[in-house]
Enzyme design. Structure first.
Site, PDB file in Angstrom:
ATOM      1  N   SER A 261      22.161  56.625  69.490  1.00 40.21           N
ATOM      2  CA  SER A 261      21.843  55.199  69.599  1.00 40.21           C
ATOM      3  C   SER A 261      21.912  54.751  71.048  1.00 40.21           C
ATOM      4  O   SER A 261      22.408  55.475  71.918  1.00 40.21           O
ATOM      5  CB  SER A 261      22.834  54.388  68.773  1.00 40.21           C
ATOM      6  OG  SER A 261      24.090  54.385  69.431  1.00 40.21           O
ATOM      7  N   LYS A 262      21.440  53.542  71.277  1.00 40.05           N
ATOM      8  CA  LYS A 262      21.494  52.974  72.623  1.00 40.05           C
ATOM      9  C   LYS A 262      22.950  52.903  73.093  1.00 40.05           C
ATOM     10  O   LYS A 262      23.251  53.151  74.249  1.00 40.05           O
ATOM     11  CB  LYS A 262      20.855  51.591  72.604  1.00 40.05           C
ATOM     12  CG  LYS A 262      21.107  50.811  73.876  1.00 40.05           C
ATOM     13  CD  LYS A 262      20.133  49.687  74.041  1.00 40.05           C
ATOM     14  CE  LYS A 262      20.564  48.647  75.055  1.00 40.05           C
ATOM     15  NZ  LYS A 262      21.655  48.948  75.950  1.00 40.05           N
ATOM     16  N   ARG A 263      23.845  52.581  72.157  1.00 42.71           N
ATOM     17  CA  ARG A 263      25.256  52.472  72.528  1.00 42.71           C
ATOM     18  C   ARG A 263      25.828  53.798  73.036  1.00 42.71           C
ATOM     19  O   ARG A 263      26.637  53.818  73.945  1.00 42.71           O
ATOM     20  CB  ARG A 263      26.097  51.943  71.364  1.00 42.71           C
ATOM     21  CG  ARG A 263      26.529  50.506  71.586  1.00 42.71           C
ATOM     22  CD  ARG A 263      27.216  49.912  70.394  1.00 42.71           C
ATOM     23  NE  ARG A 263      26.304  49.822  69.256  1.00 42.71           N
ATOM     24  CZ  ARG A 263      26.551  50.329  68.060  1.00 42.71           C
ATOM     25  NH1 ARG A 263      27.662  50.970  67.809  1.00 42.71           N
ATOM     26  NH2 ARG A 263      25.659  50.197  67.087  1.00 42.71           N
TER      27      ARG A 263
END
Ligand code: GLU
Length: 503
Positions: A261-263
């Site tokens: 994910s972006k996180r």
């Protein structure tokens, strides 16, 4: 029949690298099979539309060297390629399903839908959904009288059109990557295909367009696998031959647990987007591979290997070689663990492989941003000396800054380790040797200095490290005498004298 594939993103934000990989595999497959590649924008869900996303997608894929034969930019026989401009088409096809009894109008309000779910949950149904168990208890064209139905439509009562999933049918999907997937149709819900705002949902628009655009192979992310049985039933209801399907494995977090994910990127310090994205609502900027100094060739090679293998040990592939070697059979079923170190490895490889003039052009541009000017020959020479150590273009400057700007401070630890005041006259003597032999090449200068060290019974490491300290300011950099030759003897002498005075 010639191969036709499509990449069909929704413009709901920046394209994640997983999406780029999907586009890449479609492209490789198309080119390998002398087929065509289509770029279609799936923007029927207007509530999720993000301005700039479509342009972002086009620019990112262009940077990667993924080219389209048909689509929003190139046009083609099936214009328009933006679904929001194809409403009329979907209207026609939803009518076809309605008339054939494969779809029905449903007027249920959100409260009624909620009450239905609650009723089912209370009865112990674990997965309450609008399906053949409940459709005859709801407000829809299967249960309303014809006159009432017509009245409601005339009055503009909001409705959706739902697909009537056949009850007793087995759906067999032959996935090119996963093999046979089997689902009982009766477990599926009556998905909404069309809304009263005149827009189709993803499922209808996707199937209609794949058919009309003569798509032969649907290659997409694994997250769409659960929708595939519904899509097959839709093809059947229309009486169309379905395309072949290939669902690509997920890109996983570096530890292999869950989808990347972006996180994860923010947390672990690497980009998850191909190029920089500025969120139009918050202004938040997310960096991209391009802005982080990755070469598109390296990025593409890296992505290609995340989920596909050539069946040999070879890792480095140009786009043309990838096209030559690519086959869907070698795409793995298993998720691919993301590894940024591998991306860096590819980048270093491709950077080194560039010719010195190209690298020098890059370094010149970086120098310009730092307001440093230097003659091109000098920059080329510097690049030859430092390119082995560079992973990113910016490393060319990090490794070579001292060539352009003389040190004004000296690494304390190195001074402490090697410097002694007694060395001062010897360094001056080295400066004299350089002055007298300014015309000699690096190895010859080295020999003369070594002779001096030997005759005066000095420690080689100590003297050499002090000379390096004078040239660089710390103990790094390429061969010392290559540095001196590149700086020029005059500059080298200035630096020796400056250090002796300052330290
Ligand atoms: N619009 C879908 C997406 O955003 C396309 C899925 C498909 O390829 O069928 O990924």
């Amino acid at each position: 029949m010639s191969v036709r594939v499509r990449f069909a993103p929704s413009p709901t934000g920046p394209l994640h690298i997983g999406g780029v990989r999907t586009a890449l595999y479609n492209y490789l497959f198309a080119k390998k099979n002398n087929g065509k590649m289509i770029l279609r924008i799936e923007d029927t869900d207007q509530s999720r539309f993000v301005p700039g996303a479509e342009e972002y997608i086009a620019e990112a894929l262009e940077w990667c060297g993924i080219r389209f034969d048909e689509g929003i930019q190139s046009g083609g026989d099936h214009v328009p390629y933006r679904q929001s401009e194809r409403r009329e088409i979907y209207r026609k096809y939803i009518d076809r399903l309605l008339n054939a009894g494969h779809a029905y109008y449903a007027f249920d309000t959100p409260e009624e839908l909620e009450a239905m779910r609650k009723r089912l949950t209370d009865k112990g149904v674990s997965n309450p959904q609008y399906d053949h168990h409940v459709r005859m208890e709801m407000h829809n064209s299967l249960t309303l009288k014809q006159a009432e139905l017509e009245q409601r439509i005339r009055d503009g009562v909001p409705y959706v059109v739902r697909f009537r999933i056949p009850e007793n049918q087995d759906v067999y999907l032959k996935d090119l990557i996963r093999g046979e997937v089997h689902v009982q149709a009766s477990t599926l819900d009556d998905k909404v295909l069309f809304k009263s705002d005149g827009m189709p949902t993803y499922h209808l628009a996707n199937v209609v367009d794949d058919h009309l655009m003569e798509v032969t192979h649907v290659i997409r992310g694994e997250e769409w696998l659960p929708s595939a049985p519904l899509h097959l039933l839709l093809y059947e209801a229309f009486g169309w031959k379905s395309p072949e399907f290939a669902h690509l494995p997920l890109l996983l977090k570096p530890d292999g647990h869950g989808k990347l994910s972006k996180r994860d990127g923010d947390r672990l310090g690497f980009p998850v987007f191909p190029i920089e994205w500025v969120d139009p609502n918050t202004g938040e900027t997310s960096t991209g591979y391009r802005e982080s100094g990755y070469l598109p060739e390296a990025f593409v090679n890296f992505l290609a290997m995340l989920g596909w293998n050539p069946g040999s040990e070879q890792e480095v592939f140009s786009m043309d070689q990838l096209i030559e070697e690519f086959s869907i059979n070698r795409v793995s079923k298993k998720g691919a663990k993301f590894d940024i170190e591998k991306a860096k490895w590819f980048n270093q490889h491709y950077l080194r492989a560039l010719d010195d003039a190209t690298l020098a052009g890059m370094l010149q541009e970086i120098l310009r941003q730092e307001n440093i000017t230097a003659p091109m020959e000098r920059i080329i020479r510097v690049v030859e000396l430092v390119k082995e150590r560079a992973v990113f273009p910016r490393d060319l400057l990090l490794q070579s800054h001292f060539f352009f700007v003389a040190p004004t401070t000296y690494d304390k630890a190195v001074v402490k380790k090697f410097w002694k005041p007694e060395l001062a006259p010897h360094l001056r003597a080295v400066a004299d040797i350089l002055a007298q032999h300014a015309h000699l090449p690096a190895p010859a200068l080295k020999e003369l200095v070594m002779d001096y060290i030997k005759t005066h019974d000095l420690k080689t490491g100590q003297v050499m490290n002090c000379i390096r300290l004078a040239m660089v300011g710390q103990s790094m950099g390429p061969d010392l005498f290559e540095i001196i030759a590149t700086l020029g003897v005059d500059e080298a002498i200035r630096r020796l004298n400056a250090m002796v005075e300052r330290v």
